[in-house]
Scaffold this motif. Sequence first.
Motif, PDB file in Angstrom:
ATOM      1  N   ALA A  85       0.816  -1.206   0.000  1.00  0.00           N
ATOM      2  CA  ALA A  85       0.000   0.000   0.000  1.00  0.00           C
ATOM      3  C   ALA A  85       0.852   1.260   0.000  1.00  0.00           C
ATOM      4  O   ALA A  85       0.518   2.241  -0.677  1.00  0.00           O
ATOM      5  N   HIS A  86       1.950   1.276   0.760  1.00  0.00           N
ATOM      6  CA  HIS A  86       2.744   2.492   0.834  1.00  0.00           C
ATOM      7  C   HIS A  86       3.464   2.779  -0.471  1.00  0.00           C
ATOM      8  O   HIS A  86       3.702   3.939  -0.809  1.00  0.00           O
ATOM      9  N   LYS A  87       3.814   1.734  -1.227  1.00  0.00           N
ATOM     10  CA  LYS A  87       4.356   1.979  -2.567  1.00  0.00           C
ATOM     11  C   LYS A  87       3.302   2.626  -3.450  1.00  0.00           C
ATOM     12  O   LYS A  87       3.560   3.601  -4.156  1.00  0.00           O
ATOM     13  N   ALA A  88       2.073   2.088  -3.397  1.00  0.00           N
ATOM     14  CA  ALA A  88       0.987   2.618  -4.215  1.00  0.00           C
ATOM     15  C   ALA A  88       0.695   4.076  -3.869  1.00  0.00           C
ATOM     16  O   ALA A  88       0.446   4.899  -4.765  1.00  0.00           O
ATOM     17  N   SER A  89       0.714   4.423  -2.589  1.00  0.00           N
ATOM     18  CA  SER A  89       0.427   5.797  -2.183  1.00  0.00           C
ATOM     19  C   SER A  89       1.439   6.773  -2.771  1.00  0.00           C
ATOM     20  O   SER A  89       1.068   7.836  -3.287  1.00  0.00           O
ATOM     21  N   HIS A  90       2.708   6.424  -2.690  1.00  0.00           N
ATOM     22  CA  HIS A  90       3.738   7.307  -3.244  1.00  0.00           C
ATOM     23  C   HIS A  90       3.627   7.387  -4.760  1.00  0.00           C
ATOM     24  O   HIS A  90       3.806   8.468  -5.349  1.00  0.00           O
ATOM     25  N   GLN A  91       3.316   6.264  -5.401  1.00  0.00           N
ATOM     26  CA  GLN A  91       3.109   6.310  -6.836  1.00  0.00           C
ATOM     27  C   GLN A  91       1.887   7.165  -7.185  1.00  0.00           C
ATOM     28  O   GLN A  91       1.876   7.851  -8.215  1.00  0.00           O
ATOM     29  N   GLY A  92       0.857   7.118  -6.334  1.00  0.00           N
ATOM     30  CA  GLY A  92      -0.316   7.951  -6.558  1.00  0.00           C
ATOM     31  C   GLY A  92       0.033   9.426  -6.578  1.00  0.00           C
ATOM     32  O   GLY A  92      -0.474  10.187  -7.419  1.00  0.00           O
ATOM     33  N   HIS A  93       0.902   9.851  -5.665  1.00  0.00           N
ATOM     34  CA  HIS A  93       1.329  11.248  -5.651  1.00  0.00           C
ATOM     35  C   HIS A  93       2.062  11.602  -6.937  1.00  0.00           C
ATOM     36  O   HIS A  93       1.819  12.653  -7.540  1.00  0.00           O
ATOM     37  N   VAL A  94       2.970  10.723  -7.352  1.00  0.00           N
ATOM     38  CA  VAL A  94       3.750  10.984  -8.568  1.00  0.00           C
ATOM     39  C   VAL A  94       2.834  11.059  -9.783  1.00  0.00           C
ATOM     40  O   VAL A  94       2.940  11.972 -10.618  1.00  0.00           O
ATOM     41  N   ALA A  95       1.921  10.101  -9.910  1.00  0.00           N
ATOM     42  CA  ALA A  95       1.021  10.081 -11.062  1.00  0.00           C
ATOM     43  C   ALA A  95       0.168  11.344 -11.110  1.00  0.00           C
ATOM     44  O   ALA A  95      -0.056  11.921 -12.189  1.00  0.00           O
TER      45      ALA A  95
ATOM     46  N   GLY B 182       1.130  18.095 -14.923  1.00  0.00           N
ATOM     47  CA  GLY B 182       2.181  18.727 -15.707  1.00  0.00           C
ATOM     48  C   GLY B 182       3.480  18.954 -14.983  1.00  0.00           C
ATOM     49  O   GLY B 182       4.375  19.643 -15.502  1.00  0.00           O
ATOM     50  N   GLU B 183       3.633  18.383 -13.804  1.00  0.00           N
ATOM     51  CA  GLU B 183       4.876  18.552 -13.062  1.00  0.00           C
ATOM     52  C   GLU B 183       5.884  17.460 -13.443  1.00  0.00           C
ATOM     53  O   GLU B 183       5.501  16.344 -13.816  1.00  0.00           O
ATOM     54  N   PRO B 184       7.184  17.733 -13.318  1.00  0.00           N
ATOM     55  CA  PRO B 184       8.219  16.782 -13.742  1.00  0.00           C
ATOM     56  C   PRO B 184       8.550  15.744 -12.663  1.00  0.00           C
ATOM     57  O   PRO B 184       9.705  15.578 -12.263  1.00  0.00           O
ATOM     58  N   ALA B 185       7.546  15.054 -12.166  1.00  0.00           N
ATOM     59  CA  ALA B 185       7.755  14.093 -11.075  1.00  0.00           C
ATOM     60  C   ALA B 185       8.178  12.739 -11.636  1.00  0.00           C
ATOM     61  O   ALA B 185       7.846  12.375 -12.775  1.00  0.00           O
ATOM     62  N   ARG B 186       8.876  11.962 -10.803  1.00  0.00           N
ATOM     63  CA  ARG B 186       9.284  10.608 -11.167  1.00  0.00           C
ATOM     64  C   ARG B 186       9.239   9.720  -9.934  1.00  0.00           C
ATOM     65  O   ARG B 186       9.444  10.201  -8.814  1.00  0.00           O
ATOM     66  N   PHE B 187       8.994   8.435 -10.163  1.00  0.00           N
ATOM     67  CA  PHE B 187       9.017   7.471  -9.066  1.00  0.00           C
ATOM     68  C   PHE B 187      10.299   6.666  -9.191  1.00  0.00           C
ATOM     69  O   PHE B 187      10.436   5.811 -10.067  1.00  0.00           O
ATOM     70  N   ALA B 188      11.263   6.960  -8.324  1.00  0.00           N
ATOM     71  CA  ALA B 188      12.563   6.289  -8.388  1.00  0.00           C
ATOM     72  C   ALA B 188      13.118   6.100  -6.984  1.00  0.00           C
ATOM     73  O   ALA B 188      14.175   6.640  -6.641  1.00  0.00           O
ATOM     74  N   PRO B 189      12.428   5.336  -6.135  1.00  0.00           N
ATOM     75  CA  PRO B 189      12.905   5.161  -4.755  1.00  0.00           C
ATOM     76  C   PRO B 189      14.133   4.258  -4.691  1.00  0.00           C
ATOM     77  O   PRO B 189      14.302   3.360  -5.520  1.00  0.00           O
TER      78      PRO B 189
END
Length: 476
Positions: free
Chosen positions: A319-329, A335-342
């Motif tokens: 769940a905590h991975k999904a939550s952080h990915q939710g923020h990035v998505a 339109g922000e330059p976000a990336r998921f790279a933990p």
Amino acid sequence: MTQTTQAQLVVLGGGPGGYSAAFRAADLGLQVTLVERYERLGGVCLNVGCIPSKALLHIAGVVEENEHLAELGFAPQQPELAAVQRFRDQTVERMTTNLSALAKERGVTVIQATGVFEDSHQLRLSHANGTESLLRFEQLILAVGSRVVALPFLPKDERIWDSTDALKLSQIPKRLLVIGGGIIGLEMATVYRALGSAVTIVEAADQLIPAADSDLVRLYQRQNKDRFDIRLKTRLDSVSATEAALNVTLTDANDQSVSADFDAILVAVGRRPNGDLIQAEKAGLTVDDRGFVAVDEQLRTNVAHILAIGDLVGQPMLAHKASHQGHVAAEVAAGEPARFAPLAIPSIAYTHPEVAWTGLTEKEAKAQGLNVRTAAFPWSASGRALASGQGNGRTKLIYDADSDRLIGAGLVGAHAGELLGELTLALEFGASTEDLALTIHGHPTLHETVGLAAELAGGTITDLPNPLAKRHPATA
């Protein structure tokens, strides 16, 4: 005529990843519609997964403490099943009610329905009242999660459960068989053992929690050898249902088979993503034969305006991975330059004792060819652990021998998962074991064992014999 509505951003799935994406996107000024199949937000995790299971594991922990109190001369009582169920339900109710309030405060439109693709810009929604509608979108975040893996050869019988069934606590079987020694299986075994079941755990691999390092799992297993009947390298061959019991045949690595009767069976052999349930081909989405959807670091699928997160996009299914990915998505959609790279995603088995790890395991690091060293501090030398009756734990650091940089950590013991915060932050900041050793930790605490393990790595330990100590010739 089918009703059609229009949305700027649709989030399909209201679990931890989905509602996190919806709320973050709304905070960034997008008009958001969140589609969730459950009556209450939270998805599998809050409704029939993480939260109710942790409520029950809290009760199991209380029972565990009561057993310790009995050793000290107290006379503890067994919890009443109705009270346990009430506590579980109240916990879920509080969490889901809070989510509904947050959605309303942010102006997120919530629709209770299941959705499949009609085309690359449209979902067909099936509502609880039997009606259907179309929902058009400019962008979409897929957060449809996963489902339990079933064993097709099992008979249909109400005494054969998946994890959702087990959480209902419809009965406390006298004899429970758990198929699968991963995190879910062990957590449910912990709950039912505390409530009075005799539990047998069957795992096909050569250790419980196959993803974790074996030295940590051995400590867990040693502390539970009298609580569970644990059978490794064993498979379930058959189940026959009679009115009196479920008769099973188990076969070990030597092809020796045994038969036994159980009152219930919990199947906990894993989960599979729901990518095959959304008619992805109508949107042009690529889904592999396991049901996973491939994404890039911005969590975009092969269809640029459709993003995907959580269990749907790969391991670990947490769940905590999904939550952080939710923020990035959400940020990418805005339109922000976000990336998921933990650098590290923590994993926790909320068992007794807990088993927890973050970053690379020792076996993963060695498989990558890294020059690995480890330092493990035994909780038998921790004042707080001993004073709490938890002296059987261990804190283990995994680090690069050439750079001293921390690359992973693992723990087994009470509240082990709570100690991962510092360690995951240390990994993200590129800390060395020297950094951890020079960080002053409170005494006596369990998190002090992190600093002491680091002192062991650097040869500055005074709470244990120091293997790197220099001895004066007169005392050598």
